[in-house]
Design a protein around this motif. Structure first.
Motif, PDB file in Angstrom:
ATOM      1  N   ARG A   1       0.840  -1.208   0.000  1.00 56.01           N
ATOM      2  CA  ARG A   1       0.000   0.000   0.000  1.00 56.01           C
ATOM      3  C   ARG A   1       0.867   1.247   0.000  1.00 56.01           C
ATOM      4  O   ARG A   1       0.513   2.264  -0.615  1.00 56.01           O
ATOM      5  N   TYR A   2       2.012   1.189   0.695  1.00 55.07           N
ATOM      6  CA  TYR A   2       2.906   2.338   0.736  1.00 55.07           C
ATOM      7  C   TYR A   2       3.580   2.568  -0.620  1.00 55.07           C
ATOM      8  O   TYR A   2       3.909   3.710  -0.965  1.00 55.07           O
ATOM      9  N   ASP A   3       3.793   1.490  -1.369  1.00 59.86           N
ATOM     10  CA  ASP A   3       4.411   1.613  -2.689  1.00 59.86           C
ATOM     11  C   ASP A   3       3.474   2.348  -3.648  1.00 59.86           C
ATOM     12  O   ASP A   3       3.893   3.241  -4.393  1.00 59.86           O
ATOM     13  N   VAL A   4       2.206   1.968  -3.627  1.00 53.07           N
ATOM     14  CA  VAL A   4       1.222   2.632  -4.484  1.00 53.07           C
ATOM     15  C   VAL A   4       1.125   4.111  -4.112  1.00 53.07           C
ATOM     16  O   VAL A   4       1.132   4.997  -4.982  1.00 53.07           O
ATOM     17  N   ALA A   5       1.051   4.397  -2.824  1.00 53.21           N
ATOM     18  CA  ALA A   5       0.945   5.785  -2.376  1.00 53.21           C
ATOM     19  C   ALA A   5       2.159   6.603  -2.803  1.00 53.21           C
ATOM     20  O   ALA A   5       2.033   7.779  -3.197  1.00 53.21           O
ATOM     21  N   ALA A   6       3.354   5.993  -2.734  1.00 53.26           N
ATOM     22  CA  ALA A   6       4.572   6.718  -3.104  1.00 53.26           C
ATOM     23  C   ALA A   6       4.575   7.071  -4.583  1.00 53.26           C
ATOM     24  O   ALA A   6       5.032   8.155  -4.977  1.00 53.26           O
ATOM     25  N   ALA A   7       4.073   6.174  -5.425  1.00 50.28           N
ATOM     26  CA  ALA A   7       4.034   6.443  -6.859  1.00 50.28           C
ATOM     27  C   ALA A   7       3.056   7.570  -7.174  1.00 50.28           C
ATOM     28  O   ALA A   7       3.349   8.463  -7.982  1.00 50.28           O
ATOM     29  N   ILE A   8       1.894   7.560  -6.535  1.00 47.66           N
ATOM     30  CA  ILE A   8       0.913   8.624  -6.748  1.00 47.66           C
ATOM     31  C   ILE A   8       1.477   9.958  -6.269  1.00 47.66           C
ATOM     32  O   ILE A   8       1.358  10.989  -6.945  1.00 47.66           O
ATOM     33  N   GLU A   9       2.124   9.941  -5.103  1.00 46.54           N
ATOM     34  CA  GLU A   9       2.703  11.164  -4.549  1.00 46.54           C
ATOM     35  C   GLU A   9       3.782  11.729  -5.474  1.00 46.54           C
ATOM     36  O   GLU A   9       3.862  12.946  -5.697  1.00 46.54           O
ATOM     37  N   TYR A  10       4.622  10.847  -6.025  1.00 44.63           N
ATOM     38  CA  TYR A  10       5.669  11.294  -6.948  1.00 44.63           C
ATOM     39  C   TYR A  10       5.044  11.983  -8.166  1.00 44.63           C
ATOM     40  O   TYR A  10       5.489  13.059  -8.590  1.00 44.63           O
ATOM     41  N   ALA A  11       4.014  11.349  -8.735  1.00 44.68           N
ATOM     42  CA  ALA A  11       3.372  11.921  -9.919  1.00 44.68           C
ATOM     43  C   ALA A  11       2.737  13.272  -9.607  1.00 44.68           C
ATOM     44  O   ALA A  11       2.834  14.213 -10.408  1.00 44.68           O
ATOM     45  N   GLU A  12       2.113  13.385  -8.450  1.00 46.81           N
ATOM     46  CA  GLU A  12       1.515  14.665  -8.051  1.00 46.81           C
ATOM     47  C   GLU A  12       2.585  15.736  -7.869  1.00 46.81           C
ATOM     48  O   GLU A  12       2.440  16.870  -8.344  1.00 46.81           O
ATOM     49  N   PHE A  13       3.659  15.393  -7.176  1.00 46.73           N
ATOM     50  CA  PHE A  13       4.720  16.360  -6.879  1.00 46.73           C
ATOM     51  C   PHE A  13       5.357  16.883  -8.162  1.00 46.73           C
ATOM     52  O   PHE A  13       5.782  18.046  -8.223  1.00 46.73           O
TER      53      PHE A  13
END
Length: 271
Positions: A103-115
């Motif tokens: 779950r943390y991996d998915v969140a990190a990818a979304i956060e990277y794309a947003e940033f």
């Protein structure tokens, strides 16, 4: 002069090795491919098949998406290895957690794309990656889901209910001869998401061998419809990848192997 696009054709893109840092301190390796001549119109965040059965960021559909879609459709492609997964790009930190800590991996990818201000984020899951998308991808930043060969093994009714309530588009591409979930059963189970579109693919199998062009067309039809269907030739520079480099690092490792059940006594993913 136009040249035919082949399985190992690499079209122009800006390709950047990236690292994602998860909330629990794990470093994941990946790559972001973007168009060289224009801003991207949409972004695919790719969640790969089960790493214990050969799944990785270089699984063939994702590799071809990164090699073709920035040039052909103006789409950015973000691929990464979930925790403990290896590919030619490298090995992500941590260890496979049966869909729990991922779950943390998915969140990190979304956060990277947003940033990085990437537009129109779509999660594209394949096999195990579809469960990760359903369980952990219902983020306000995510435009919708595209699910390839969804087994619906880990995702629970509450995850489907969350997507139903979101109203956001969900497309499931289901092979006629899938090993785990076939079109008729998929339509029954995805009925929990009224807006879900289940597309049965005649002749398809779980690994989508021989169906790459069709699958890429279907993805682009959802995220960048003005570019669908994709051309089969390209008038511009073209390089070629070394297919032998992936011969032993492919989701073909699935062949003839049943998917393992979650370890008895483990908390169900998402709980």
């Amino acid at each position: 002069m136009s040249a035919v696009i082949r399985a190992n054709s690499i079209l122009p893109a800006t390709r950047t090795d990236i690292e994602l840092t998860t909330a629990d301190g794990v470093t994941l390796v990946g790559e972001l491919a973007t168009p060289v001549d224009r801003p991207p119109v949409a972004t695919l965040i790719c969640l790969h098949p089960l790493p214990t059965h050969g799944g990785m960021m270089d699984s063939h559909l994702y590799r071809k998406a990164a090699w073709r879609l920035p040039a052909l459709a103006g789409v950015a492609v973000l691929r990464f290895n979930t925790r403990g997964t290896s590919s030619l790009r490298g090995t992500s930190g941590g260890s496979f957690d049966n869909g729990v800590a991922e779950r943390y991996d998915v969140a990190a990818a979304i956060e990277y794309a947003e940033f990085h201000d990437l537009p129109e984020l779509w999660l594209v899951g394949w096999s195990f990656g579809t469960d990760l998308a359903l369980m952990y991808g219902c983020d306000p930043a995510v435009r919708g889901l595209i699910l390839l060969s969804p087994p619906l093994r880990y995702a629970k009714p509450e995850h489907l209910a969350a997507w139903a309530a979101s109203g956001r588009p969900v497309t499931a591409l289901v092979p006629e001869f899938d090993d785990y979930l076939r079109p008729a059963e998929a339509r029954r189970r995805f009925a929990a998401i009224p807006q879900a579109e289940v597309v049965g693919v005649p002749g398809g199998k779980h690994l989508w061998v021989g169906h790459s062009e069709l699958i890429l067309d279907e993805i682009v039809r959802r995220v960048a419809p003005e570019s669908a269907p994709l051309p089969r030739s390209f008038d511009g520079p073209m390089e070629f990848g070394d297919a032998s480099a992936y011969a032993n690092r492919t989701v073909a490792a699935f062949a003839g192997k049943p998917l393992p059940d979650p370890t008895p006594g483990d908390a169900a993913p998402g709980e």
